[in-house]
Design a protein around this motif. Structure first.
Motif, PDB file in Angstrom:
ATOM      1  N   ASP A   1       8.434  10.307  40.208  1.00 15.95           N
ATOM      2  CA  ASP A   1       7.305   9.647  39.548  1.00 15.95           C
ATOM      3  C   ASP A   1       6.196  10.650  39.260  1.00 15.95           C
ATOM      4  O   ASP A   1       6.060  11.680  39.930  1.00 15.95           O
ATOM      5  CB  ASP A   1       6.756   8.528  40.434  1.00 15.95           C
ATOM      6  N   ARG A   2       5.363  10.329  38.267  1.00 18.62           N
ATOM      7  CA  ARG A   2       4.273  11.209  37.864  1.00 18.62           C
ATOM      8  C   ARG A   2       2.998  10.395  37.677  1.00 18.62           C
ATOM      9  O   ARG A   2       2.589  10.100  36.550  1.00 18.62           O
ATOM     10  CB  ARG A   2       4.638  11.946  36.572  1.00 18.62           C
ATOM     11  N   PRO A   3       2.346  10.034  38.763  1.00 17.64           N
ATOM     12  CA  PRO A   3       1.127   9.231  38.645  1.00 17.64           C
ATOM     13  C   PRO A   3      -0.023  10.034  38.054  1.00 17.64           C
ATOM     14  O   PRO A   3      -0.015  11.270  38.054  1.00 17.64           O
ATOM     15  CB  PRO A   3       0.830   8.829  40.100  1.00 17.64           C
ATOM     16  N   ASP A   4      -1.029   9.306  37.550  1.00 14.34           N
ATOM     17  CA  ASP A   4      -2.208   9.948  36.963  1.00 14.34           C
ATOM     18  C   ASP A   4      -3.302  10.240  37.983  1.00 14.34           C
ATOM     19  O   ASP A   4      -4.368  10.739  37.608  1.00 14.34           O
ATOM     20  CB  ASP A   4      -2.806   9.048  35.871  1.00 14.34           C
TER      21      ASP A   4
ATOM     22  N   ASP B   1      12.520  22.010  30.718  1.00 10.10           N
ATOM     23  CA  ASP B   1      12.158  20.927  31.632  1.00 10.10           C
ATOM     24  C   ASP B   1      10.783  21.156  32.249  1.00 10.10           C
ATOM     25  O   ASP B   1      10.061  20.202  32.559  1.00 10.10           O
ATOM     26  CB  ASP B   1      13.199  20.807  32.756  1.00 10.10           C
ATOM     27  N   SER B   2      10.412  22.418  32.444  1.00 10.57           N
ATOM     28  CA  SER B   2       9.141  22.742  33.095  1.00 10.57           C
ATOM     29  C   SER B   2       7.938  22.431  32.218  1.00 10.57           C
ATOM     30  O   SER B   2       6.825  22.287  32.726  1.00 10.57           O
ATOM     31  CB  SER B   2       9.117  24.218  33.502  1.00 10.57           C
ATOM     32  N   VAL B   3       8.125  22.364  30.900  1.00 12.32           N
ATOM     33  CA  VAL B   3       7.009  22.023  30.009  1.00 12.32           C
ATOM     34  C   VAL B   3       7.076  20.561  29.559  1.00 12.32           C
ATOM     35  O   VAL B   3       6.260  20.135  28.735  1.00 12.32           O
ATOM     36  CB  VAL B   3       6.977  22.956  28.774  1.00 12.32           C
ATOM     37  N   ASP B   4       8.005  19.820  30.121  1.00 11.67           N
ATOM     38  CA  ASP B   4       8.164  18.406  29.751  1.00 11.67           C
ATOM     39  C   ASP B   4       7.247  17.552  30.631  1.00 11.67           C
ATOM     40  O   ASP B   4       7.691  16.878  31.562  1.00 11.67           O
ATOM     41  CB  ASP B   4       9.633  17.991  29.914  1.00 11.67           C
ATOM     42  N   HIS B   5       5.943  17.602  30.331  1.00  8.16           N
ATOM     43  CA  HIS B   5       4.962  16.876  31.138  1.00  8.16           C
ATOM     44  C   HIS B   5       3.990  16.136  30.226  1.00  8.16           C
ATOM     45  O   HIS B   5       3.476  16.700  29.257  1.00  8.16           O
ATOM     46  CB  HIS B   5       4.179  17.837  32.038  1.00  8.16           C
ATOM     47  N   LYS B   6       3.723  14.879  30.558  1.00  6.00           N
ATOM     48  CA  LYS B   6       2.677  14.142  29.859  1.00  6.00           C
ATOM     49  C   LYS B   6       1.318  14.711  30.257  1.00  6.00           C
ATOM     50  O   LYS B   6       1.120  15.114  31.402  1.00  6.00           O
ATOM     51  CB  LYS B   6       2.751  12.662  30.214  1.00  6.00           C
ATOM     52  N   PRO B   7       0.356  14.734  29.339  1.00  7.86           N
ATOM     53  CA  PRO B   7      -0.926  15.383  29.638  1.00  7.86           C
ATOM     54  C   PRO B   7      -1.698  14.738  30.784  1.00  7.86           C
ATOM     55  O   PRO B   7      -2.323  15.446  31.586  1.00  7.86           O
ATOM     56  CB  PRO B   7      -1.689  15.289  28.311  1.00  7.86           C
ATOM     57  N   GLY B   8      -1.679  13.405  30.892  1.00  7.43           N
ATOM     58  CA  GLY B   8      -2.422  12.743  31.960  1.00  7.43           C
ATOM     59  C   GLY B   8      -1.926  13.117  33.345  1.00  7.43           C
ATOM     60  O   GLY B   8      -2.696  13.621  34.183  1.00  7.43           O
ATOM     61  N   PRO B   9      -0.647  12.891  33.643  1.00  4.52           N
ATOM     62  CA  PRO B   9      -0.119  13.307  34.950  1.00  4.52           C
ATOM     63  C   PRO B   9      -0.220  14.809  35.197  1.00  4.52           C
ATOM     64  O   PRO B   9      -0.453  15.240  36.320  1.00  4.52           O
ATOM     65  CB  PRO B   9       1.341  12.849  34.894  1.00  4.52           C
ATOM     66  N   LEU B  10      -0.063  15.621  34.130  1.00  8.54           N
ATOM     67  CA  LEU B  10      -0.165  17.070  34.298  1.00  8.54           C
ATOM     68  C   LEU B  10      -1.573  17.464  34.734  1.00  8.54           C
ATOM     69  O   LEU B  10      -1.747  18.273  35.653  1.00  8.54           O
ATOM     70  CB  LEU B  10       0.193  17.776  32.990  1.00  8.54           C
ATOM     71  N   ALA B  11      -2.585  16.885  34.084  1.00 12.44           N
ATOM     72  CA  ALA B  11      -3.959  17.181  34.464  1.00 12.44           C
ATOM     73  C   ALA B  11      -4.228  16.743  35.895  1.00 12.44           C
ATOM     74  O   ALA B  11      -4.885  17.465  36.668  1.00 12.44           O
ATOM     75  CB  ALA B  11      -4.931  16.501  33.503  1.00 12.44           C
ATOM     76  N   ALA B  12      -3.731  15.562  36.268  1.00  4.20           N
ATOM     77  CA  ALA B  12      -3.918  15.076  37.639  1.00  4.20           C
ATOM     78  C   ALA B  12      -3.226  15.997  38.641  1.00  4.20           C
ATOM     79  O   ALA B  12      -3.781  16.309  39.705  1.00  4.20           O
ATOM     80  CB  ALA B  12      -3.379  13.653  37.764  1.00  4.20           C
ATOM     81  N   TYR B  13      -2.044  16.446  38.286  1.00  2.00           N
ATOM     82  CA  TYR B  13      -1.262  17.327  39.157  1.00  2.00           C
ATOM     83  C   TYR B  13      -1.994  18.648  39.405  1.00  2.00           C
ATOM     84  O   TYR B  13      -2.176  19.082  40.549  1.00  2.00           O
ATOM     85  CB  TYR B  13       0.096  17.554  38.482  1.00  2.00           C
ATOM     86  N   VAL B  14      -2.442  19.294  38.323  1.00  2.00           N
ATOM     87  CA  VAL B  14      -3.141  20.573  38.465  1.00  2.00           C
ATOM     88  C   VAL B  14      -4.469  20.368  39.191  1.00  2.00           C
ATOM     89  O   VAL B  14      -4.853  21.181  40.040  1.00  2.00           O
ATOM     90  CB  VAL B  14      -3.357  21.228  37.088  1.00  2.00           C
ATOM     91  N   HIS B  15      -5.167  19.297  38.879  1.00  6.44           N
ATOM     92  CA  HIS B  15      -6.447  19.014  39.543  1.00  6.44           C
ATOM     93  C   HIS B  15      -6.253  18.854  41.043  1.00  6.44           C
ATOM     94  O   HIS B  15      -7.007  19.426  41.848  1.00  6.44           O
ATOM     95  CB  HIS B  15      -7.060  17.734  38.950  1.00  6.44           C
TER      96      HIS B  15
END
Length: 255
Positions: A42-45, A153-167
């Motif tokens: 899963d990739r939550p925001d 696969d490593s660049v297959d990320h939605k922007p919302g979850p990606l921003a949350a992940y990096v944050h």
């Protein structure tokens, strides 16, 4: 003889397919895990869902799920830091550690320069990531080289979850501090790479000196375990087998 392998930052669990097969052929039960926000997980925001400590608790939950009292925990980059965190929060569950290119004190400046723009872009230019996903998802993974597929696969990320992940990772605990690392007693194999500013060899060497039961190996390059994995696979397999060998009993001497 359990082994858990954890992927690098933003990468899917199949990055460790080759090593997992090598370890399995030696008799190990190997589990490769997509941490939250990676691969098929899963990739939550929510930024608070992502941290090295949260990932470590996921690993412990996995051990509970498969009924493994102990395991050799290993990983690359982020996965290496999570492995160290598992050893810090649940040392009784760690039989040994396989740590490839950890991100510690000497990587701080480069990590900030590398990931701050990624966080900003995901927040203010989400269409760039959406467009990238649109293109990369249309490339059949079966027709490209294996590591190209990993990169896609490593660049297959939605922007919302990606921003949350990096944050979450950017502002949270990145790894156990040195005072905690020195208390990790599990046997550890540390692998470092030359000429890699995000994963400086100095971090790997420092870690090997801090841990009381660590062995350090310098890979030929960051690509050695990707393109010519035989030497490092053999070293890792021997290390895992040694971790599971029964401790020798001390022979008593009659008075």
């Amino acid at each position: 003889m359990w082994v858990v392998l954890l992927p690098g930052l933003l990468m899917p669990r199949r990055m460790h397919d080759h090593l997992a097969r090598s370890l399995a052929s030696a008799g190990a039960h190997v589990v490769t895990l997509d941490l939250l926000g990676h691969g098929r997980s899963d990739r939550p925001d929510d930024p608070f869902a992502y941290s090295v400590t949260a990932f470590a608790h996921q690993v412990v939950a996995l051990l509970d799920e498969v009924g493994a009292g102990e395991a050799v925990i290993g990983g690359t980059s982020l996965g290496a830091n999570v492995s160290l965190e598992v050893a810090a929060i649940a040392p009784e569950r760690v039989r040994g550690l396989l740590v490839e290119m950890p991100v510690l004190d000497n990587a701080l400046e480069v990590a900030i320069v590398s990931f701050a723009p990624l966080l900003l872009a995901a927040r203010v230019l989400p269409i760039a990531f959406t467009s990238l996903r649109f293109v990369t998802r249309r490339v059949p993974r079966g027709i490209v080289p294996w590591w190209v597929g990993i990169g896609l696969d490593s660049v297959d990320h939605k922007p919302g979850p990606l921003a949350a992940y990096v944050h979450g990772l950017f502002f949270g605990r990145v790894a156990p501090p040195a005072s905690e690392r020195r208390r990790i007693k599990a046997p550890t194999l540390v692998v470092g790479h030359p000429r890699d500013p995000l994963h400086p060899t100095s971090d790997a060497e420092m870690l090997a000196k801090e841990l009381p039961n660590a062995t350090f190996d310098r890979a030929g390059s960051i690509l050695e375990w990707r393109r010519s994995p035989e030497r490092l696979d053999l070293m890792a397999t021997k290390f895992v087998l040694d971790c599971w060998r029964p401790a020798r009993r001390t022979r008593r001497t009659a008075n």
